[in-house]
Design a protein around this motif. Structure first.
Motif, PDB file in Angstrom:
ATOM      1  N   GLU A 113       5.881 -19.183  22.179  1.00 43.27           N
ATOM      2  CA  GLU A 113       6.969 -19.612  23.056  1.00 43.27           C
ATOM      3  C   GLU A 113       6.462 -19.937  24.447  1.00 43.27           C
ATOM      4  N   GLY A 117       4.890 -23.495  24.684  1.00 43.64           N
ATOM      5  CA  GLY A 117       6.105 -24.076  25.259  1.00 43.64           C
ATOM      6  C   GLY A 117       5.868 -24.623  26.657  1.00 43.64           C
ATOM      7  N   ALA A 372       4.359 -27.665  19.067  1.00 46.49           N
ATOM      8  CA  ALA A 372       5.454 -27.266  19.948  1.00 46.49           C
ATOM      9  C   ALA A 372       6.650 -26.707  19.189  1.00 46.49           C
ATOM     10  N   CYS A 375       7.194 -23.016  18.805  1.00 46.47           N
ATOM     11  CA  CYS A 375       7.810 -22.210  19.863  1.00 46.47           C
ATOM     12  C   CYS A 375       9.099 -21.583  19.351  1.00 46.47           C
TER      13      CYS A 375
END
Length: 467
Positions: A113, A117, A372, A375
């Protein structure tokens, strides 16, 4: 070796006293951090896509439904943050309630995350920045605005914004909070400017049909935009740097969620009221609507606000990652030398530099589109485990001081866990495979280093020998 050993709450309190970070934040700072991390790509990107493809004007109800699911999580986190006011967020709560191995897995997956992220957000920041310069007649060469996979050499704007944020975070949490306040102010000003310019142009006929995709579209839209709220857990990492965490953490978590929900609903109401929902399938729905209305200058101003918004998201994510690593290094699960606090700035500067340089490297040189989406699954896993800790601690430590108590925990906590699991179930199979591989890598690192160097394990072994 007991991999299910839990951390004693009294030991945790002593560690916080001995390795204390500088307590410089109040309830207002936590609220501003919440607004900073929640309002970003969600309001500037996801709103239009979700309306066009999933919910239509019913996106307003999707935000309401999504916020209800999130309030369950926030109520659980508020109890945990007020009763265990230490850095580490979900990792620390799980260590106290669920044991070391599960805590390690939560902390390991929080990297998905926070670090990944933040890299993704930095890439989005670069795209907005380059776009604004292009609108002003300044076109930067692709070699310094794209990663090698996309034909460039380095995404330099993404690298520079991450390095700037790292510098601010090394300087200390108070300075970081001040920068965050200014940026949040710019972001909120941009949102209110949009509402002021576009609000009077709303045509109610654009809200018909209100549910073009049926009732199912509301839940489908909620699943998409729920990801706008994923950063809410990062607020809990600030507990150890809050002056009065027992009071300020619940206020900051809940108030920031309510403010952001109202703004999300207001923006989605205006977006779908100004243009037909089918035209909103764009990565910049807010600026698109203003340009369509002829407010080109206003569109540029709102674009600037979007840049400020993405900056605050990146700042809070990197901040949260450093505090999670700080807690893990203090426990010995990663090298303890990393938790050294700067004598002048009161920040964990070594960890901050390592995280900042890593995020800058990922953002500058790596295509992170496929990574991504991990995340989401990492965060939802942490949500599921951490919220469950409320019921575990109610049973195992009934006398634990709880300045804020989650109402109806036997109802709220299962709903929080089920909400997270439901959204996880909708993620692609490939994401689950990557999640499994990532977790296995984490387990290997834990077996080689963490399990053997755990301070809790060493303390319990010494106590056993002494007995």
């Amino acid at each position: 070796m007991n991999i299910f050993r839990t951390k004693d709450i009294n030991l945790l309190h002593r560690e916080v006293e001995n390795h204390s970070l500088k307590r410089a934040l109040g309830a207002t700072d936590i609220v501003m951090m919440g607004i900073g991390v929640i309002i970003g790509t969600g309001i500037f990107v996801l709103t239009g896509v979700a309306a066009a493809n999933f919910a239509g004007p019913g996106i307003m109800l999707s935000f309401a439904l999504s916020s209800i699911a999130c309030i369950f999580i926030c109520l659980a986190y508020s109890e945990l943050a007020s009763s265990i006011p230490a850095a580490g967020s979900a990792y620390t709560y799980t260590y106290v309630a669920g044991g070391e191995l599960l805590a390690w897995l939560v902390g390991w997956n929080l990297i998905l995350e926070y670090s990944v992220g933040a890299s993704a957000v930095a890439g989005g920041w670069s795209a907005y920045f380059v776009g604004i310069l292009k609108s002003a007649g300044v076109e930067l060469p692709q070699a310094i605005t794209a990663v090698p996979y996309d034909g460039g050499i380095v995404n330099l704007p993404a690298v520079l914004i991450v390095l700037f944020i790292t510098f601010v975070l090394v300087r200390g949490v108070k300075e970081s909070a001040t920068v965050n306040r200014w940026l949040v102010g710019v972001k909120l000003a941009a949102i209110f400017l949009f509402l002021l310019l576009a609000g009077p142009k709303v045509d109610a006929t654009n809200w018909t049909p209100f549910l073009p995709y049926g009732v199912a579209g509301i839940s489908a839209g909620a699943s998409i935009i729920f990801f706008a709220y994923l950063g809410i857990d990062s607020l809990a990492t600030a507990a150890e740097e809050t002056r009065n965490p027992q009071r300020d953490m619940p206020i900051g978590i809940i108030v920031s969620l309510l403010i952001c929900t109202v703004l999300y609903i207001a923006v989605s109401c205006v977006l779908t009221g100004v243009v037909p929902y089918g035209e909103l399938n764009t990565a910049e729905p807010v600026t698109f609507v203003l340009r369509k209305l002829g407010y080109n200058f206003g569109s540029a101003l709102v674009g600037t606000g979007a840049i400020a918004g993405l900056t605050t998201v990146c700042l809070v994510m990197i901040y949260a990652q450093t505090r999670a690593f700080f807690a893990m290094s203090r426990d010995g699960l990663i090298p303890p030398a990393l938790c050294k606090v700067h004598p002048k700035y009161g920040s964990p500067h070594i960890i901050t530099l390592i995280v900042g340089l890593t995020v800058a490297g990922i953002a500058g040189f790596t295509p992170i589109g496929l990574v991504a989406e991990m995340c989401n699954i990492g965060t939802l896993f942490a949500f599921t485990v951490a919220t469950g800790c409320v019921l575990v601690l109610r049973r195992t430590q009934p006398n634990l001081k709880r300045p804020f108590r989650c109402p109806a925990p036997k109802i709220v906590v299962p709903l929080a866990m089920l909400s997270s699991l439901y959204i996880m179930s909708g993620l692609p199979a490939a994401t689950w495979v990557r999640f499994a591989v990532w977790s296995l890598i984490g387990l290997a690192i834990y077996a080689v280093y963490g399990a053997r160097n755990s301070r809790v394990g060493q303390t319990k072994a010494e106590d056993k020998i002494a007995a």
